[in-house]
Structures are given as structure tokens and as C-alpha cells.
Design a protein around this motif. Sequence first.
Motif, mmCIF file in Angstrom:
data_model
loop_
_atom_site.group_PDB
_atom_site.id
_atom_site.type_symbol
_atom_site.label_atom_id
_atom_site.label_comp_id
_atom_site.label_asym_id
_atom_site.label_seq_id
_atom_site.Cartn_x
_atom_site.Cartn_y
_atom_site.Cartn_z
ATOM 1 N N LEU A 1 6.685 4.672 10.016
ATOM 2 C CA LEU A 1 5.928 5.708 9.300
ATOM 3 C C LEU A 1 4.517 5.238 8.982
ATOM 4 C CD1 LEU A 1 8.569 7.295 6.904
ATOM 5 C CD2 LEU A 1 7.633 8.222 9.029
ATOM 6 N N TYR A 2 4.357 3.938 8.763
ATOM 7 C CA TYR A 2 3.005 3.421 8.509
ATOM 8 C C TYR A 2 2.082 3.778 9.676
ATOM 9 C CZ TYR A 2 -0.943 0.306 8.463
ATOM 10 O OH TYR A 2 -2.233 -0.171 8.536
ATOM 11 N N TRP A 3 2.562 3.485 10.898
ATOM 12 C CA TRP A 3 1.708 3.721 12.081
ATOM 13 C C TRP A 3 1.552 5.207 12.376
ATOM 14 C CZ3 TRP A 3 -1.617 0.347 13.590
ATOM 15 C CH2 TRP A 3 -1.365 -1.010 13.363
ATOM 16 N N LEU A 4 2.603 5.966 12.102
ATOM 17 C CA LEU A 4 2.506 7.411 12.335
ATOM 18 C C LEU A 4 1.491 8.015 11.376
ATOM 19 C CD1 LEU A 4 3.678 9.773 13.947
ATOM 20 C CD2 LEU A 4 5.350 10.105 12.142
ATOM 21 N N ASN A 5 1.566 7.574 10.135
ATOM 22 C CA ASN A 5 0.656 8.085 9.109
ATOM 23 C C ASN A 5 -0.799 7.749 9.461
ATOM 24 O OD1 ASN A 5 -0.779 7.436 6.260
ATOM 25 N ND2 ASN A 5 0.661 9.137 6.084
ATOM 26 N N MET B 1 0.837 -1.209 0.000
ATOM 27 C CA MET B 1 0.000 0.000 0.000
ATOM 28 C C MET B 1 0.871 1.258 0.000
ATOM 29 S SD MET B 1 -1.365 0.446 3.938
ATOM 30 C CE MET B 1 -2.226 1.950 3.597
ATOM 31 N N LYS B 2 0.237 2.372 -0.388
ATOM 32 C CA LYS B 2 0.997 3.630 -0.409
ATOM 33 C C LYS B 2 0.497 4.538 0.712
ATOM 34 C CE LYS B 2 2.717 4.604 -5.011
ATOM 35 N NZ LYS B 2 2.644 3.398 -5.786
ATOM 36 N N ILE B 3 1.426 5.200 1.374
ATOM 37 C CA ILE B 3 1.013 6.217 2.349
ATOM 38 C C ILE B 3 1.615 7.552 1.903
ATOM 39 C CG2 ILE B 3 0.738 4.659 4.323
ATOM 40 C CD1 ILE B 3 3.503 5.649 5.301
ATOM 41 N N LYS B 4 0.990 8.632 2.349
ATOM 42 C CA LYS B 4 1.470 9.941 1.912
ATOM 43 C C LYS B 4 1.412 10.931 3.081
ATOM 44 C CE LYS B 4 0.817 13.000 -2.047
ATOM 45 N NZ LYS B 4 2.228 13.211 -2.252
ATOM 46 N N PHE B 5 2.388 11.791 3.120
ATOM 47 C CA PHE B 5 2.412 12.822 4.162
ATOM 48 C C PHE B 5 2.201 14.191 3.525
ATOM 49 C CE2 PHE B 5 4.448 9.225 6.058
ATOM 50 C CZ PHE B 5 4.142 9.309 7.408
ATOM 51 N N SER B 6 1.822 15.153 4.347
ATOM 52 C CA SER B 6 1.514 16.478 3.796
ATOM 53 C C SER B 6 2.775 17.155 3.258
ATOM 54 C CB SER B 6 0.889 17.353 4.882
ATOM 55 O OG SER B 6 1.874 17.639 5.834
ATOM 56 N N LYS B 7 2.539 18.147 2.411
ATOM 57 C CA LYS B 7 3.649 18.847 1.741
ATOM 58 C C LYS B 7 4.586 19.520 2.739
ATOM 59 C CE LYS B 7 1.978 20.686 -2.515
ATOM 60 N NZ LYS B 7 0.955 21.683 -2.539
ATOM 61 N N ASP B 8 3.978 20.076 3.800
ATOM 62 C CA ASP B 8 4.806 20.834 4.736
ATOM 63 C C ASP B 8 5.350 19.984 5.898
ATOM 64 O OD1 ASP B 8 2.352 20.390 5.707
ATOM 65 O OD2 ASP B 8 1.948 22.445 6.383
ATOM 66 N N PHE B 9 5.192 18.673 5.814
ATOM 67 C CA PHE B 9 5.682 17.779 6.876
ATOM 68 C C PHE B 9 7.203 17.929 7.000
ATOM 69 C CE2 PHE B 9 6.341 13.530 8.858
ATOM 70 C CZ PHE B 9 5.323 13.568 9.788
ATOM 71 N N LEU B 10 7.691 17.954 8.239
ATOM 72 C CA LEU B 10 9.142 18.104 8.434
ATOM 73 C C LEU B 10 9.821 16.734 8.416
ATOM 74 C CD1 LEU B 10 9.499 20.800 11.243
ATOM 75 C CD2 LEU B 10 9.678 21.108 8.773
ATOM 76 N N TRP B 11 10.874 16.636 7.621
ATOM 77 C CA TRP B 11 11.673 15.412 7.552
ATOM 78 C C TRP B 11 13.093 15.784 7.916
ATOM 79 C CZ3 TRP B 11 9.068 11.066 6.806
ATOM 80 C CH2 TRP B 11 7.835 11.135 6.154
ATOM 81 N N GLY B 12 13.660 15.062 8.821
ATOM 82 C CA GLY B 12 15.026 15.451 9.155
ATOM 83 C C GLY B 12 15.705 14.457 10.045
ATOM 84 N N THR B 13 16.728 14.974 10.699
ATOM 85 C CA THR B 13 17.511 14.149 11.609
ATOM 86 C C THR B 13 17.815 14.954 12.869
ATOM 87 O OG1 THR B 13 19.569 14.911 10.636
ATOM 88 C CG2 THR B 13 18.661 12.860 9.750
ATOM 89 N N ALA B 14 18.126 14.236 13.918
ATOM 90 C CA ALA B 14 18.528 14.884 15.174
ATOM 91 C C ALA B 14 19.883 14.327 15.582
ATOM 92 C CB ALA B 14 17.501 14.593 16.253
ATOM 93 N N ILE B 15 20.634 15.166 16.268
ATOM 94 C CA ILE B 15 21.937 14.751 16.807
ATOM 95 C C ILE B 15 22.194 15.665 18.013
ATOM 96 C CG2 ILE B 15 23.577 16.261 15.555
ATOM 97 C CD1 ILE B 15 25.002 13.520 14.776
#
Length: 469
Positions: free
Chosen positions: A395-399, A1-15
Motif C-alpha cells: 500500500l505504501y508504493w500504491l499510495n 510515516m502515515k499514508i492516506k487513501f481517498s474516502k471513496d477508495f474501494l477496499w475488498g477481497t477477491a475470490i
Amino acid sequence: MKIKFSKDFLWGTAISGPQSEGALDKPHESIMDFWYKQNPEDFHNQVGPEVTSNMYLQYREDIEIMKQLKLNSYRTSIQWTRLIKDFETGEPDLKAVAFYRDYFKRVKESGIVISVNLFHFDMPIELQNIGGFENLHVVDLFVKYAETAFKEFGDLVDNWITFNEPVVPIEGGYLYKWYYPKIVDFKRGIQAGYYTILAHSRTVKTFKKMFANDSNKQISIVLNLTPAYPKDNSPENMEAAKIRDLIFNKSFLDPVVKGEFPKELIALFKSENILPIYTKEELKDIKENIIDFLEVNYYQPSRIQSRITPFEGQIMPEKWFENYEWAERRINPHRGWEINPKTLYEIAKDIQQNYNNFKWLVTENGMGVENEHLFKDETGQVQDDYRIDFIKEHLYWLNKAIEEGSSCFGYQMWTFIDCWSWANSYKNRYGLVELDLKTQKRIIKKSGFWFKEMIENGKEIEIEDNLIK
Ligand code: BG6
């Protein structure tokens, strides 16, 4: 299946600063620097915090990699022991100011939302020697440090964070001896935990005063939430899980989001005579200074049952519960942590239902793997398909939670580049980018490119059926 997130969703990393920058040029030592000097044998392969991933010298190159990977958000932390020259006055070290300004400016100019954290387990040793957060004076010094950071970098930083996982230094330093000062004293730990929350709230108060005219600037805290699953529905096991949740999750979550400590937790600590020293004025500061949004680190849940063996000895949280091994658990064998992606959905539902759908994002999630060089292909790239699957499952569960109305607005991986980790040093690698510790060379892993493509593909992700459990 396909899932999709909104355009303004933040994707990144933390350190964090101490795990990536190294200690070069710092005017002071943190407890980690000090502890390593005293007991290098406590650290995996005796690798200490002096150099780590050398971002102090290589941050320009690393920001180029972030751009290449299309990341649109990034979190790191300032080291208290680097920025502040004089703890009493909050006077900054000018070299540190120049370093952080250039670092943050370059991130920002790359179109990456930058969040800066003020404390990631790295108490200055001089302040630990006067009691760390058991000492109210250190609370004042923390607020002074924060004020200096706000003044020096307020124009560059998008989001501020007071603390990363404030419960961890209590667990590590006051209960289970993971970290220096390796004290075992629950009551003192509760006092240090309470004053950490006070330092947080007074920092939020200062921030709100300083940025009263700038509604774009926000402040938050990072909490590691570890939901407690009872072994079964028996009243004893349910009660045990509830107490575990109160002590390790709600103790921090409730005051920072609701401005109050859970009544049941207060009653529990009172019954054992382990309540911290507090004043009404402090509680007022906690009440009036809640965060703008919540940052959540999620790795694993806890599995709880009521005590089956009698509890003996000095008071510890385990007086009220025991951990147990769930027969169906899936474990990351390298780190020994359970992998249970659905818990992320349950965290989202808890925030939605019990915390008035407070705005939040995931600020750490990831998989630490040992000996990743064994997974390299002929071109020398780490083929970390296990990490890609791990991300997809979460991401599946978050979505799903977002589709059901959760106000989660981002997902950040731990971590950008393989980094040093407290006593584990470089044992478990978490990065989207591999670090060769000898040469400090960076090589993007397969997961890094997967992350990039996902962002480029408009945040649409194909999830294979076998990953939905
Ligand atoms: C989080 C911390 O708890 O987990 C990080 O914020 C840490 O500092 C990360 O590195 C992974 O844990 P570990 O012990 O495997 O490095």
C-alpha cells in the motif's frame, strides 16, 4: 510515516467460484473437476474441488463476516459449469440462477460493490474436449453464456469481468503443464490465447449493446501483470526482458486497453510462423470493444536475462530469454514467489505513462502461507503479522503512485477466506479469514481485524520505516 487513501477508495477481497463454492449441484464438470477425478495425486494432499470453502452453502454467513470487516467491495466468479444447463443454447440451470441471485443480492444489500467474473480457469470439460478456446465455436458459446449471465444478474452486479488472468490457462495448459490439458504446444497456445481475447472482446460488445442505457454498469478484465526486469542494462538482457514482457503482459494488455496487438509481438510470432489464424472482422471487434477500466493482479515480477545456454527443441517463449535468480531477492518461502512491493508502483507508472492513465484497481495481491495454524495464539487466532506487513508495504508504493497521479481506485486482497487453489489445494493459505477444512468453521485472522480497523480509521495507515524499501 502515515499514508492516506481517498474516502471513496474501494477496499475488498477477491475470490473465485471454483475455489470457494465447491461443486455441489453443478450440472457439468470443469477441467479441474475432471482432472481431479483422473489424477487426484496431482493435488496437494489429494484435496479436490468438490467442497472447497463450501460457500455454496455458507455464503450467507460469509457475507455477514464481510460486513463485520467493513469491506466495501467484493469479487467472485460464476462457474460456467454451474450456471449453464445447455452450452449450445445458453439455457441456465434454475437452481444455479436462484443461488447466484440470492448470493449477489445479499452482497449488494450489504452496501458492498460487487464485481462478477465469468471465467476463472474453469473451462467445462465437454468444451475442452472439442478444443476449448482453440475452437471458434467455444468463443460463440462463451458469449452466449455471458449473455445469459448479463440477463439473469445484470440488475444486481455492479461490474462485470470477462476473464481472470487469461494468460494463465495458456501457460498452465499449453506450455508448462501446470494444468489440464497439459499440452506443450506454443502455437496452439497462441491460438487459444487469441481466441480468448476474441471471446473477451465479443462479450464486451454484447455487454455494451445490452447495457447501452445504463452508464453505471461497467465491464473489465483481470490481468496478472508480471513486469520483466532485465539482469542489467546490456542490450541483450534488455531485449530479452522486452520480449518476455511482450509475450506475457502486453499480448493481453494492449488489445484490451488499446484495441491492438503490439507490432513487435506480431513480427516476432510471424518470424517463427506461429501467428494465430485470424480475420479482419475479428480484429475489428477487438479494436472497437475496449474495457471500461482495468483490473490488475500483482504478486511478483520476473527476472530476465538473455539466453546463456543454447535453446533447443520445439519453439517455446524461452527461446528468447531465461529467468535468473536475483541475488537480492526476497522470497515468500511457502509459495516460492518473490516479494517486491515496489513493482506495484512501477505497474502504476506504466499504466499512467504508457496507457494514457487508464482507470484501474488492484484486484489481487496477497501472501500464501503454509501451516498457518503454527502462528495461532492462545485464543486460536492466526497472528499473521507477516501478512499485515506485506499489505502495508504494497500500500505504501500504491499510495505513492496515486499521489503522483495514477488513477487507481481500489485494492482487493487475495483473498477473503482461505480457499482451494488448483493443484496446490489448501497448501498455501491467503485468507483474511481462516478456514478449518474439517469443520468448515471460519475464524477471522489478525490481518482481517487489521484491515477492518484501517477502513474504520478513514483509510489512514501507519507505515513503519523498516517497511519502506
Ligand atoms: C492468482 C489466481 O493467480 O493467484 C488465483 O487468480 C490463485 O486463482 C492465486 O489462487 C494464488 O495462487 P496460488 O497458486 O498460490 O493459489
